[in-house]
Scaffold this active site. Structure first.
Site, PDB file in Angstrom:
ATOM      1  N   SER A   1     -24.871 -29.567  95.563  1.00 20.54           N
ATOM      2  CA  SER A   1     -24.443 -30.949  95.819  1.00 20.54           C
ATOM      3  C   SER A   1     -24.896 -31.892  94.715  1.00 20.54           C
ATOM      4  O   SER A   1     -25.246 -33.053  94.960  1.00 20.54           O
ATOM      5  CB  SER A   1     -24.957 -31.449  97.186  1.00 20.54           C
ATOM      6  OG  SER A   1     -24.212 -32.563  97.626  1.00 20.54           O
ATOM      7  N   LYS A  37     -17.474 -35.134  97.857  1.00 19.22           N
ATOM      8  CA  LYS A  37     -17.322 -34.072  96.862  1.00 19.22           C
ATOM      9  C   LYS A  37     -16.234 -33.066  97.230  1.00 19.22           C
ATOM     10  O   LYS A  37     -15.778 -32.307  96.367  1.00 19.22           O
ATOM     11  CB  LYS A  37     -18.655 -33.366  96.652  1.00 19.22           C
ATOM     12  CG  LYS A  37     -19.750 -34.259  96.039  1.00 19.22           C
ATOM     13  CD  LYS A  37     -21.021 -33.479  95.793  1.00 19.22           C
ATOM     14  CE  LYS A  37     -22.078 -34.316  95.097  1.00 19.22           C
ATOM     15  NZ  LYS A  37     -22.778 -35.261  95.990  1.00 19.22           N
ATOM     16  N   LYS A  93     -19.103 -28.412 103.719  1.00 20.23           N
ATOM     17  CA  LYS A  93     -19.895 -29.344 102.905  1.00 20.23           C
ATOM     18  C   LYS A  93     -20.741 -30.265 103.772  1.00 20.23           C
ATOM     19  O   LYS A  93     -20.316 -30.720 104.835  1.00 20.23           O
ATOM     20  CB  LYS A  93     -18.969 -30.197 102.027  1.00 20.23           C
ATOM     21  CG  LYS A  93     -19.710 -31.032 100.983  1.00 20.23           C
ATOM     22  CD  LYS A  93     -20.309 -30.155  99.900  1.00 20.23           C
ATOM     23  CE  LYS A  93     -21.185 -30.944  98.931  1.00 20.23           C
ATOM     24  NZ  LYS A  93     -22.497 -31.309  99.521  1.00 20.23           N
ATOM     25  N   SER A 143     -21.964 -37.259 100.563  1.00 21.01           N
ATOM     26  CA  SER A 143     -21.501 -36.157  99.710  1.00 21.01           C
ATOM     27  C   SER A 143     -20.293 -35.403 100.254  1.00 21.01           C
ATOM     28  O   SER A 143     -19.801 -34.487  99.590  1.00 21.01           O
ATOM     29  CB  SER A 143     -22.646 -35.178  99.451  1.00 21.01           C
ATOM     30  OG  SER A 143     -23.544 -35.708  98.495  1.00 21.01           O
TER      31      SER A 143
END
Length: 398
Positions: free
Chosen positions: A140, A83, A242, A80
């Site tokens: 997320s 992202k 993140k 992730s």
């Protein structure tokens, strides 16, 4: 004919006097670097902390100096962390006015069917871009991420092409994307260095949108989910950025922290647990803050040197940087700093403040740490007929 000859003779006389005593003028007048107090010979900086991860990097956000790294250019599965690139693309679309925060996005079946982390949006329902951004960043959510990609580009594959174009533009030479959410794929990868470069660019270019990365929780469809970045609770200086995890990628985390006027970005990929990725990033940012400091040498637009301009409305122009220039060195001992200029032999008007005309290298303790383009501090239009004529003649003698 007599009157014309008299005019020509008068013009020639003016040119002669203008050229009298003319010698080759200095091309530049360097500006001195801000004085830096010298201290006693500093103690050696200890090696960086031992970190259990496949790769990591910690760098200063403003100067770009890498303070510690382990396999920073090894391709890793980013999960992730992907992202962050998706957010970069969405933020670009917002900044350019192609989409708006209050746009209502109809959730497609493709977005709704995404596996893994979810915001729990429903197919066919409409959700605002602002809520989808929070679902992507805080929760997320893979479903929110794909919905945003489709809204920006029409389809997710088209958005992925944009992601790869942006990566190339940012100098992310070790990354390639095949989807917007970070689903596993052999051709989907990122390096720790690229993760830090991307995060730093996002923070610098979109400060108004970066605030969502410090948001600790978000509720949608009656479900409240907390931000998976545990350092938002553990360390007050951390304000992003993140997490990522799959079974094959391991536990990944990009962190940014700011203490006083210094911001660091740290990326850890392939740790063994959530706690391990947090501890690793904490150790790295503490190492950076404890042993290094960052100072601003020059402000954007501040002339570092001046240069002669031929055939221009002004005879000289200041040359400046388009961004503030920072240097990172050992805490308490930044070292001796000087600027070395590389300029063309002649600058001829017109000159645009948006077009580079030379380069400056920043040398610290004898080592070149960075090279940047120099720009005219202001536009220099072409001079009038007389100025152009005088300089044309002068150039015959230079």
């Amino acid at each position: 004919m007599t009157r014309l000859n008299a005019t020509l003779a008068s013009t020639f006389t003016v040119l002669v006097f203008a050229l009298a005593g003319c010698s080759k003028e200095a091309a530049e007048t360097p500006a001195a670097a801000p004085p830096i107090a010298e201290t006693a010979q500093p103690s050696p900086i200890p090696p960086p902390p031992a970190v259990s991860a496949r790769s990591y990097i910690v760098m200063d956000h403003d100067s770009g100096r890498v303070l510690a790294a382990l396999e920073p250019d090894a391709r890793q599965e980013p999960a992730s962390l992907t992202k962050v690139m998706t957010a970069y693309g969405v933020f670009r679309a917002l900044k350019e006015g192609r989409i708006k925060l209050d746009d209502m996005v109809t959730i497609s079946e493709h977005a709704w069917k995404q596996e893994g982390s979810r915001m729990f949006v429903e197919v066919g329902k409409q959700v605002s871009v602002e809520n989808l951004i929070q679902g992507m960043i805080v929760q997320s959510g893979n479903d929110a991420t794909v919905a945003l990609a489709e809204h920006v580009a029409g389809t997710e594959p088209t958005f992925v092409q944009m992601m790869n174009a942006y990566a190339k533009e940012l100098g992310m030479t070790g990354s390639h994307f095949t989807n917007s959410a970070g689903m596993p794929d052999p051709e989907h990868y990122m390096t720790a260095r690229d993760a830090a470069l991307l995060s730093s660019a996002l923070i610098r270019e979109f400060p108004d949108y970066y605030r969502w990365y410090s948001q600790k929780e978000f509720a949608w469809n009656g479900i409240t989910q907390q931000n998976r970045n545990g350092l938002l609770w553990r360390e007050p200086s951390v304000d992003g950025i993140k997490t990522g995890h799959t079974e094959t990628a391991g536990y990944c985390l990009i962190v940014s922290a700011k203490r006083e006027n210094m911001r660091l970005v740290s990326a850890v990929l392939g740790a063994e647990s959530m706690r391990a990725r947090e501890d690793a990033n904490m150790a790295l940012i503490n190492y950076g803050f404890n042993f290094f400091e960052t100072k601003r040498l020059y402000a954007a637009g501040e002339p570092l040197t001046t240069a002669r301009v031929w055939k221009g409305r002004s005879p000289e122009v200041g040359l400046a940087l388009q961004r503030d220039l920072y240097v990172t060195g050992q805490r308490g001992h930044t070292g001796s700093v000087k600027a070395e200029f590389e300029l063309p032999e002649r600058l001829v008007a017109p000159l645009s403040a948006r077009a580079p005309v030379g380069k400056v290298s920043i040398v610290v303790d004898g080592a070149t740490i960075a090279t940047h383009d120099l720009y005219p501090a202001t536009d220099v239009p072409a001079g009038g007929f007389f100025r152009r004529t005088v300089d044309t003649v002068r150039l015959w003698f230079n």
